[in-house]
Design a protein around this motif. Structure first.
Motif, short mmCIF file in Angstrom:
data_model
loop_
_atom_site.label_atom_id
_atom_site.label_comp_id
_atom_site.label_asym_id
_atom_site.label_seq_id
_atom_site.Cartn_x
_atom_site.Cartn_y
_atom_site.Cartn_z
N ILE A 101 76.98 48.71 82.74
CA ILE A 101 78.21 48.45 81.99
C ILE A 101 79.37 48.31 82.98
O ILE A 101 80.22 47.45 82.84
CB ILE A 101 78.49 49.58 80.97
N ARG A 106 79.33 47.22 85.97
CA ARG A 106 79.32 45.93 86.64
C ARG A 106 79.73 44.79 85.71
O ARG A 106 80.38 43.84 86.11
CB ARG A 106 77.91 45.64 87.18
N ALA A 107 79.31 44.88 84.45
CA ALA A 107 79.52 43.76 83.54
C ALA A 107 80.90 43.76 82.88
O ALA A 107 81.38 42.72 82.46
CB ALA A 107 78.45 43.78 82.45
N GLN A 126 87.53 45.02 77.27
CA GLN A 126 86.26 45.27 76.57
C GLN A 126 86.09 46.75 76.24
O GLN A 126 86.75 47.60 76.81
CB GLN A 126 85.10 44.74 77.40
N VAL A 171 76.75 51.93 74.56
CA VAL A 171 76.34 50.52 74.65
C VAL A 171 77.56 49.64 74.90
O VAL A 171 78.64 49.87 74.38
CB VAL A 171 75.57 50.08 73.38
N GLY A 172 77.35 48.63 75.74
CA GLY A 172 78.45 47.72 76.03
C GLY A 172 78.20 46.93 77.30
O GLY A 172 77.07 46.93 77.78
N PRO A 173 79.17 46.26 77.82
CA PRO A 173 80.53 46.16 77.29
C PRO A 173 80.57 45.21 76.09
O PRO A 173 79.92 44.18 76.10
CB PRO A 173 81.31 45.59 78.47
N LEU A 174 81.35 45.59 75.08
CA LEU A 174 81.41 44.80 73.85
C LEU A 174 82.76 44.11 73.72
O LEU A 174 83.74 44.49 74.35
CB LEU A 174 81.17 45.72 72.66
N GLY A 175 82.80 43.11 72.88
CA GLY A 175 84.04 42.38 72.62
C GLY A 175 84.34 41.36 73.71
O GLY A 175 83.64 41.26 74.71
N ARG A 176 85.36 40.57 73.44
CA ARG A 176 85.73 39.54 74.41
C ARG A 176 86.78 40.08 75.38
O ARG A 176 87.67 40.81 74.99
CB ARG A 176 86.30 38.33 73.66
N THR A 181 78.36 44.74 67.20
CA THR A 181 77.78 43.47 67.63
C THR A 181 77.99 42.37 66.60
O THR A 181 77.43 41.28 66.73
CB THR A 181 76.27 43.60 67.89
N GLY A 182 78.73 42.64 65.55
CA GLY A 182 78.98 41.63 64.53
C GLY A 182 78.13 41.79 63.29
O GLY A 182 78.27 41.05 62.33
N ARG A 231 86.32 44.29 60.01
CA ARG A 231 87.07 43.07 59.75
C ARG A 231 88.54 43.34 59.42
O ARG A 231 88.89 44.34 58.81
CB ARG A 231 86.40 42.20 58.70
N PHE A 255 86.28 39.49 62.67
CA PHE A 255 85.60 40.71 63.08
C PHE A 255 86.18 41.16 64.43
O PHE A 255 86.15 40.41 65.39
CB PHE A 255 84.10 40.46 63.26
N VAL A 286 83.49 41.14 67.55
CA VAL A 286 83.05 39.90 68.22
C VAL A 286 84.17 38.87 68.39
O VAL A 286 84.17 38.11 69.35
CB VAL A 286 81.82 39.24 67.53
N ASN A 301 70.33 50.79 73.32
CA ASN A 301 71.73 50.67 73.76
C ASN A 301 71.90 49.60 74.82
O ASN A 301 72.64 49.77 75.78
CB ASN A 301 72.24 52.02 74.31
N LEU A 313 72.60 45.56 74.97
CA LEU A 313 72.89 44.34 74.23
C LEU A 313 72.76 43.14 75.17
O LEU A 313 73.65 42.89 75.99
CB LEU A 313 74.31 44.42 73.63
N LYS A 345 75.57 40.81 76.67
CA LYS A 345 76.76 41.57 77.08
C LYS A 345 76.43 42.51 78.24
O LYS A 345 77.09 42.49 79.26
CB LYS A 345 77.30 42.38 75.89
N THR A 346 75.42 43.37 78.05
CA THR A 346 75.07 44.31 79.12
C THR A 346 74.49 43.52 80.30
O THR A 346 74.86 43.73 81.45
CB THR A 346 74.06 45.35 78.60
N GLY A 350 72.05 38.60 62.05
CA GLY A 350 73.21 39.17 62.73
C GLY A 350 74.59 39.19 62.15
O GLY A 350 75.29 40.14 62.39
N LEU A 351 75.04 38.21 61.41
CA LEU A 351 76.42 38.27 60.89
C LEU A 351 76.40 38.20 59.38
O LEU A 351 75.86 37.28 58.80
CB LEU A 351 77.25 37.09 61.39
N ASN A 387 74.22 35.19 64.42
CA ASN A 387 75.18 35.80 65.33
C ASN A 387 75.41 34.87 66.51
O ASN A 387 74.46 34.41 67.12
CB ASN A 387 74.61 37.14 65.82
#
Lengths: 261, 500
Positions: A2, A4-5, A10, A65-70, A198-199, A205, A214, A217, B237, B239, B242-243, B265-266, B426
């Motif tokens: 996480i 590194r990414a 995020q 868990v992640g990194p999530l989102g933009r 993850t959506g 929302r 959302f 995502v 855990n 994804l 993303k991960t 997914g959505l 998704n």
């Protein structure tokens, strides 16, 4: 991985127990790619944040868990005002750093309820061209809300080209009203209730420009002038009573453990 | 029929069969065996499994109803072509181990499929016995027999044979039914398999979506345990996209092949007024909170809350709608309305689930659909405004198109609304995997071997099919696994570790 990414803006979702724990989103405040660590800052508000705070060095959390989102959109805007409220300073910091690295001039306004709750002041000082600190009770810095200095900054001879605002929903709402008045484009980072991140569930929302988006995502960052904050605040309170009960139960339980020792 | 009567009838029939005297006409006369179930009132207050399973005598009697047709029409209806007649005959003989072995040649998750497959539109739809009675409900209960064989053998299950290590790494993305089957089949060929799961627990829709009362989580866990014993690694855990991206998995982490089974997914919403009010859920969220996060134990250990609803409207007519409505009942709702815009005949849900839902007191509002959701000053749901519908000409799906009746608006007082109207793809994979080809709905494009536009990358299940079932996802997982095994066999020049 996480570490590194991840990119500024995020978040991750953490949970204290795989069997019964709830999943809460926390925005990443920083990372050390060599050590493979990320920095999270949170405030005790409910059971899970309290449990996380009660962990000791070396303890483990069940999942992350992640990194999530933009990631945040970073570019050379020119003069940027960055406003952080309370724990919102944590996710704001990596954005400020990235903006600085891209050659922006930064005015930071950070606020908290009181001196105790003010975080990362040193870090902000090191990365900002100008720093204004406020506390609601006047125990440190200027007394009052961040909206006041924000108004002044926006009203200066050279107004900022861009604003970033992260903090409690109510603070973001009022900051956006200020920047809208002065016509300063404003990015906000939203921290809504999430399950998977993850959506898949749609619980996060919001109403954005009249449409459902959302946060996990499509966000977490949005044009603050288009967010329906009133609705978002009510959605954040959807489980208020249950959350309070769970927190109280936990506090009680913790006190009892304390007595046994 | 009492247990004793069953035992006697079975004995008599077995005797006749042994002497070669049992005629088709006599098989028709064996009463179809009802599935034992938890009492409808009692089960409203618990999440335990509703259908409790056949006894041995019931299973053998039901199996005796099978005519052993030479043409085996039932197999034609099975997405994975299980040798149905043979396994049913084995149950009739009392050789349940053999029955399970036959099933397992084609299906890796019989305890799951026996419970959740829509048999009435698959194998049982083609059953000669059902045809004879002109009632699919009177067909041989193939699904219940499959479950019987699987449950009985579950405890003495051994670990399948795994070929010597090839040193080749395969990534399976998603631990739902497709991923589990693909992982098992690829591992059996000796490859080094890692499953990546975004949630903190493996099992996909079988753990977050399908409720405990329809599919106990311990059954899914047993399947996962077998994979682990076979040497499959499971990274929760994580994804993908993303991960780590697929590109990184393949070029930096040494994975030579990938199976994408990430599901749909959505959640789909209706885009009507009031959908973001407090108290409006997607079925995904409602069921995930209730199942995976165990919100039914909130305050008794579990930390995830769920609305304390009194009056609930569920929108939709599929299995997910039934699951949501039945879950709401178990979470204490006094009134649960199921609102569906076509008639009951068009409902995609299984007949059994519709029947169970009605037994549990769910009120069906057919030929109705929401126009808007109404809230109070605190943005909390107070009512749902619906329109009445009538059926017109058949549409693309072959079902008669629902048409709104003008000025037919009326309100139903509710505090919670659950949208169970399906999912869309998704966009995560699409956003993070530039080389992958998608269709206009965002689903991954594959050929008949489940191969995608990227070399070494295969896909199946909902992310390919749109919305499907557990068994269809399993079927694709199996096809993809065979393709991956063949691809790796031919790719002789590659070295382990993925260094170039």
């Amino acid at each position: 991985m996480i570490a590194r990414a991840r990119k500024p803006g995020q978040f991750v979702i953490v949970s204290i127990s795989n069997e019964y724990g709830e999943r809460i989103p926390l925005t990443i405040a920083g990372a050390d790619t060599e050590a493979g660590t990320i920095r999270l800052i949170w405030q005790r508000v409910g059971k899970t944040t309290a449990e996380l705070a009660d962990l000791k060095e070396g303890d483990k959390i069940a999942s992350i868990v992640g990194p999530l989102g933009r990631p945040t959109h970073i570019e050379k805007f020119g003069l940027v005002v960055c406003v952080g409220g309370g724990i919102g300073n944590a996710p704001l910091l990596p954005i400020v750093r990235a903006l600085k690295d891209t050659g922006n001039k930064i005015i930071s306004i950070i606020g908290a309820r009181n001196k105790e709750l003010l975080v990362l002041e040193e870090e902000f000082k090191a990365t900002s061209d100008e720093l204004i600190v406020t506390t609601d009770d006047g125990s440190y810095g200027r007394k009052g809300l961040v909206t006041e200095p924000l108004k002044e900054v926006c009203g200066r001879q050279r107004p900022p080209e861009q604003a970033f605002v992260i903090g409690p929903a109510i603070m973001m709402k009022f900051c956006c009203e200020v920047t809208k008045e002065f016509g300063v484009p404003t990015q906000v980072s939203l921290n809504t209730i999430m399950v998977d991140g993850t959506g898949m569930c749609g619980g996060c929302r919001i109403e954005y420009d009249g449409q459902a988006k959302f946060v996990c995502v499509d966000g977490p960052e949005f044009d603050g002038h288009k967010v329906n904050f009133d609705l978002m605040m009510k959605r954040l309170e959807a489980y208020k009573d249950q959350e309070r009960k769970a927190h109280e139960q936990y506090q009680e339980h913790r006190c009892k453990i304390g007595l046994d020792e | 029929m009492t247990d004793k009567e069953r035992e006697e009838l079975l004995k008599e029939l077995l005797g006749k069969q042994e002497r070669g005297e049992l005629k088709a006409a006599e098989r028709y006369e064996i009463p179809p065996q009802e599935m034992p179930e938890q009492d409808a009132v009692e089960r409203r207050g618990n999440v335990k499994e509703v259908a409790t399973g056949y006894t041995e005598a019931q299973a053998r009697l039901e199996a005796m109803r099978c005519l052993q047709c030479k043409t085996a029409p039932c197999v034609k209806g099975c997405p994975v072509q299980i040798r149905i007649g043979d396994f049913v005959a084995a149950i009739a003989e009392g050789d349940h181990k053999k029955a399970l072995e036959i099933i397992k040649e084609n299906s890796l998750l019989p305890a799951v499929c026996g419970r959740v497959c829509p048999q009435e539109v698959q194998c049982q739809e083609y059953c000669t016995v059902g045809k004879k009675f002109k009632d699919v409900q009177k067909a041989v209960s193939i699904g219940r027999l499959e479950r019987f064989a699987a449950d009985l053998a579950q405890k003495q299950e051994g670990v399948p044979y795994v070929a010597p290590s090839t040193g080749k790494k395969v990534a399976i993305i998603g631990s739902g039914p497709g991923g589990i089957v693909a992982a098992g089949d690829v591992r059996r060929a000796g490859h080094d398999v890692t499953i990546f799961e975004a949630f903190h627990k493996p099992g996909g829709v079988m753990v977050y979506g399908i409720p405990e009362f329809r599919l106990p989580k311990s059954i899914v866990q047993q399947e996962i345990d077998i994979l682990v014993k076979m040497g499959v690694k499971i990274e929760c855990n994580f994804l993908v996209g993303k991960t780590r991206t697929i590109e990184q998995l393949m070029s930096e982490d040494g994975f030579e092949a990938v199976y994408i089974g990430v599901g749909a997914g959505l959640p789909r919403f209706m885009n009507i007024e009031g959908e973001s009010l407090v108290g409006v859920y997607s079925a995904n969220e409602y069921l995930t909170r209730a199942n995976l996060m165990k919100a039914y134990d909130f305050g008794k250990g579990a930390d995830t809350p769920i609305a304390l609803s009194k009056k609930v409207a569920v929108i939709g007519g599929g299995n997910v709608a039934m699951d949501s409505a039945r879950m709401a009942v178990r979470l204490g709702a006094e009134k649960v309305y199921l609102i569906y815009r076509r008639s009951e005949k068009e409902m995609p849900a299984r007949i059994e689930e519709v029947h169970h839902a009605k037994e549990e007191g769910i009120e069906f509002h057919i030929l109705q659909s929401p126009k808007r959701i109404i809230g109070d000053k605190d943005f909390k749901v107070t009512a749902i405004e619906c329109l009445k519908y009538e059926l017109g000409e058949p549409d693309d799906s072959g079902r008669r198109r629902p048409i709104a009746i003008e000025s037919s608006e009326f309100e139903i007082e509710v505090d919670t609304v659950i949208m169970a109207i399906g999912n869309v793809a998704n966009p995560l994979m699409k956003q993070t995997t530039p080389g992958l080809e998608f269709n206009k709905w965002g689903n991954i494009v594959v050929d008949e071997s489940c191969k995608t536009s990227m070399e070494g990358v295969y896909a199946g299940g909902d992310i390919v099919l749109g919305a499907a079932t557990v068994i269809l996802a399993m079927g694709q997982g199996r096809i993809a696994a065979a393709s991956i095994n063949e691809y790796l066999r031919q790719k002789k020049s590659s070295k382990s570790g993925g260094q170039k």
